[in-house]
Motif scaffolding. Structure first.
Motif, PDB file in Angstrom:
ATOM      1  N   PRO A 192       0.826  -1.213   0.000  1.00 60.52           N
ATOM      2  CA  PRO A 192       0.000   0.000   0.000  1.00 60.52           C
ATOM      3  C   PRO A 192       0.853   1.252   0.000  1.00 60.52           C
ATOM      4  N   ARG A 193       0.338   2.297  -0.630  1.00 61.17           N
ATOM      5  CA  ARG A 193       1.059   3.567  -0.652  1.00 61.17           C
ATOM      6  C   ARG A 193       1.087   4.164   0.753  1.00 61.17           C
ATOM      7  N   SER A 194       2.196   4.772   1.080  1.00 63.52           N
ATOM      8  CA  SER A 194       2.290   5.458   2.372  1.00 63.52           C
ATOM      9  C   SER A 194       1.408   6.694   2.357  1.00 63.52           C
ATOM     10  N   VAL A 195       0.756   6.942   3.482  1.00 69.39           N
ATOM     11  CA  VAL A 195      -0.103   8.120   3.628  1.00 69.39           C
ATOM     12  C   VAL A 195       0.510   9.008   4.708  1.00 69.39           C
ATOM     13  N   GLN A 202      -4.964   5.277  -2.048  1.00 67.36           N
ATOM     14  CA  GLN A 202      -4.350   4.084  -2.626  1.00 67.36           C
ATOM     15  C   GLN A 202      -4.652   3.960  -4.109  1.00 67.36           C
ATOM     16  N   VAL A 203      -5.721   4.603  -4.532  1.00 70.15           N
ATOM     17  CA  VAL A 203      -6.166   4.505  -5.927  1.00 70.15           C
ATOM     18  C   VAL A 203      -5.695   5.691  -6.753  1.00 70.15           C
ATOM     19  N   GLN A 204      -5.827   6.878  -6.183  1.00 67.67           N
ATOM     20  CA  GLN A 204      -5.480   8.105  -6.898  1.00 67.67           C
ATOM     21  C   GLN A 204      -4.030   8.491  -6.574  1.00 67.67           C
ATOM     22  N   LYS A 205      -3.196   8.526  -7.590  1.00 68.97           N
ATOM     23  CA  LYS A 205      -1.760   8.745  -7.385  1.00 68.97           C
ATOM     24  C   LYS A 205      -1.414  10.219  -7.211  1.00 68.97           C
ATOM     25  N   ASN A 206      -0.357  10.451  -6.441  1.00 68.17           N
ATOM     26  CA  ASN A 206       0.291  11.759  -6.381  1.00 68.17           C
ATOM     27  C   ASN A 206      -0.694  12.910  -6.146  1.00 68.17           C
TER      28      ASN A 206
END
Length: 480
Positions: A72-75, A226-230
């Motif tokens: 998972p992307r870091s938040v 997690q879905v929408q990047k950057n």
């Protein structure tokens, strides 16, 4: 079945660690002196077999790539802001009672009851009520409710954007939560209109989810990141007092008048790696549990009309016992296996199973959460809630200081209270790099939600913190 689920959560959370044990054992055995000849022969074979080497390398690269891509992307929590109302909206106990008397809605018994609740509530003399509540004939209108919402929400967002230098048009996700006031257009649309947010923004408006909705909103934003990047996500949490003042004489519904006060927060989250260097915290875990299948839990905080058709929120006498059950469910079912050392988890499960199988009388082992978390932000709903969690988690007074002082200074600001508490801890200069913060939110439904953050730096209070002009006078002695 409950213990099977607990064991399942334990195995799931520690599966990788458990699998590593036999792998390490095999490696140690294979690397022993008696197998050195085998290793030497393998090295010679690989030296003359480039195809095997290239294939092995390709498999390693592919496996690593798949592993990295599936993580998972870091938040990151870049910053947040809590609204501080103007001084003219402060309300002392006596002013509160005098105003309530002038409305003509309450009999003397109800006025006496409210005065008693105030004295025992843990609230101080400087909490805030909305502007409409300060007139003799309270303007409990839709227009006045909108005014309150705009002052709180825009106040928090203006400060957030000023502190972070983020252009509102760069916001890709907006999650707004307010439990009791849900006009059309929605409050999230009100924000889009005010700041002229871009047309492709993913906007959500959560209503009716109680004081725990702030964590739910962060959880939703995390999933969307997690879905929408950057991109950036903004989470706004508040409650509206103006249109939700109870004007009747039912005791269980009068408590809300004494506890809830004006407040709101705005939180800026990011999944951009470039924001790590300036972010205050990184999101570690979010755990949400819901015990609403139990009828008593479902009705312990219930919006309804009294016998005179006056609307309000009724708080059950069983609220504290329900709170204990919800907290235990949140800890034992999910949060414990995620953050506690394996030794503590094994000891905890062992005492539970011993009690179940052998009907022992000793108390279940309570993990020492003080060794896991450095700071606790317990929803400052009321004094008794803080006392109950302090007791159940075996905390010290310093661990619940932020909650008690937030209740004293700002009252119950519903879903935004955990952010006022974090701001208090920052203002005291207590958050060092690597510290873990546990925010615990409780709300109607009945729900217990937890979020765990780790600080990425020694955190300093942001400009225009709600504690900026008064932190020097805290902590103060409050009713225990």
């Amino acid at each position: 079945m409950k213990y099977v689920k607990l064991a399942s959560h334990f195995l799931t959370a520690n599966l990788l660690k458990l699998l590593l044990i036999p792998i390490i054992a095999v490696i140690v055995i294979e690397a022993s002196p008696m197998n050195l000849d085998h290793i030497h022969q393998l090295r010679l074979q690989l030296h003359y077999n480039m195809v095997s080497v290239i294939t092995s390398f390709a498999i390693l690269v592919l496996t690593s790539t798949i592993y990295i891509m599936t993580q998972p992307r870091s938040v990151y929590l870049v910053d947040y802001s809590c609204h501080k109302p103007p001084n003219n909206l402060k309300v002392k106990y006596q002013k509160f009672i005098n105003h309530s008397r002038l409305t003509g809605a309450f009999d003397e018994s109800s006025l006496e009851f409210q005065h008693k609740i105030l004295e025992q509530s843990g609230l101080g003399e400087e909490t805030y009520l909305p502007e409409a509540m300060h007139s003799i004939l309270s303007r409990l209108s839709m227009a006045a409710a909108r005014e309150e919402a705009e002052q709180v929400i825009f106040g928090a967002l203006d400060n957030l954007f000023a502190n972070t230098n983020v252009n509102p048009k760069d916001i890709g996700i907006l999650v707004m939560n307010c439990s009791l006031f849900n006009p059309t257009p929605s409050l999230s649309s009100m924000i889009v209109n005010k700041y002229k947010l871009r047309g492709s923004i993913k906007s959500y408006n959560l209503g009716g989810m109680g004081c725990s909705a702030g964590v739910i909103a962060v959880d939703l934003a995390k999933d969307l990141l997690q879905v929408q990047k950057n991109t950036y996500a903004v989470v706004v949490s508040t409650e509206n007092i103006t249109q939700n003042w109870y004007l009747g004489n039912k005791k269980s519904m009068l408590v809300q008048n004494c506890l809830f006060r004006v407040g709101g927060s705005a939180v800026l989250l990011s999944n951009k790696l470039s924001d790590r260097c300036r972010a205050k915290y990184k999101l570690v875990h979010i755990v949400r549990t819901h015990i609403g299948s139990n009828d008593k839990a479902y009705r312990c905080a219930y919006q309804e009309e009294d016998d005179a058709s006056k609307p309000g929120v009724s708080l059950s006498k069983e609220l504290m016992s329900i709170t204990s059950v919800a907290l235990k469910t949140n800890i034992t079912a999910l949060l414990g296996p995620l953050i506690l050392p394996i030794s503590d988890q094994l000891l905890f499960f062992a005492t539970l199973l011993a009690d179940k199988l052998f009907n022992t009388k000793f108390k279940a082992y309570i993990p020492n959460f003080k060794l896991v978390f450095d700071h606790f932000c317990i929803h400052s709903g009321r004094r008794t809630v803080i006392n109950e969690l302090e007791k159940n988690l075996q905390l010290l007074p310093v661990h619940v200081e932020a909650s008690r002082m937030t209740l004293h200074r700002f009252g119950n600001t519903s879903s935004s209270s955990i952010w006022y508490e974090l701001a208090y801890t920052e203002a005291k200069g207590r958050i060092q790099k690597g510290n873990r913060v546990w925010q615990i939110a409780l709300g109607s439904g009945f729900k217990c939600n937890s979020v765990v953050w780790v600080s990425l730096q020694k955190v300093k209070p942001s400009p225009s913190s709600p504690w900026e002009d008064c932190i020097h006078s805290y902590p103060v002695q409050t009713v225990l």
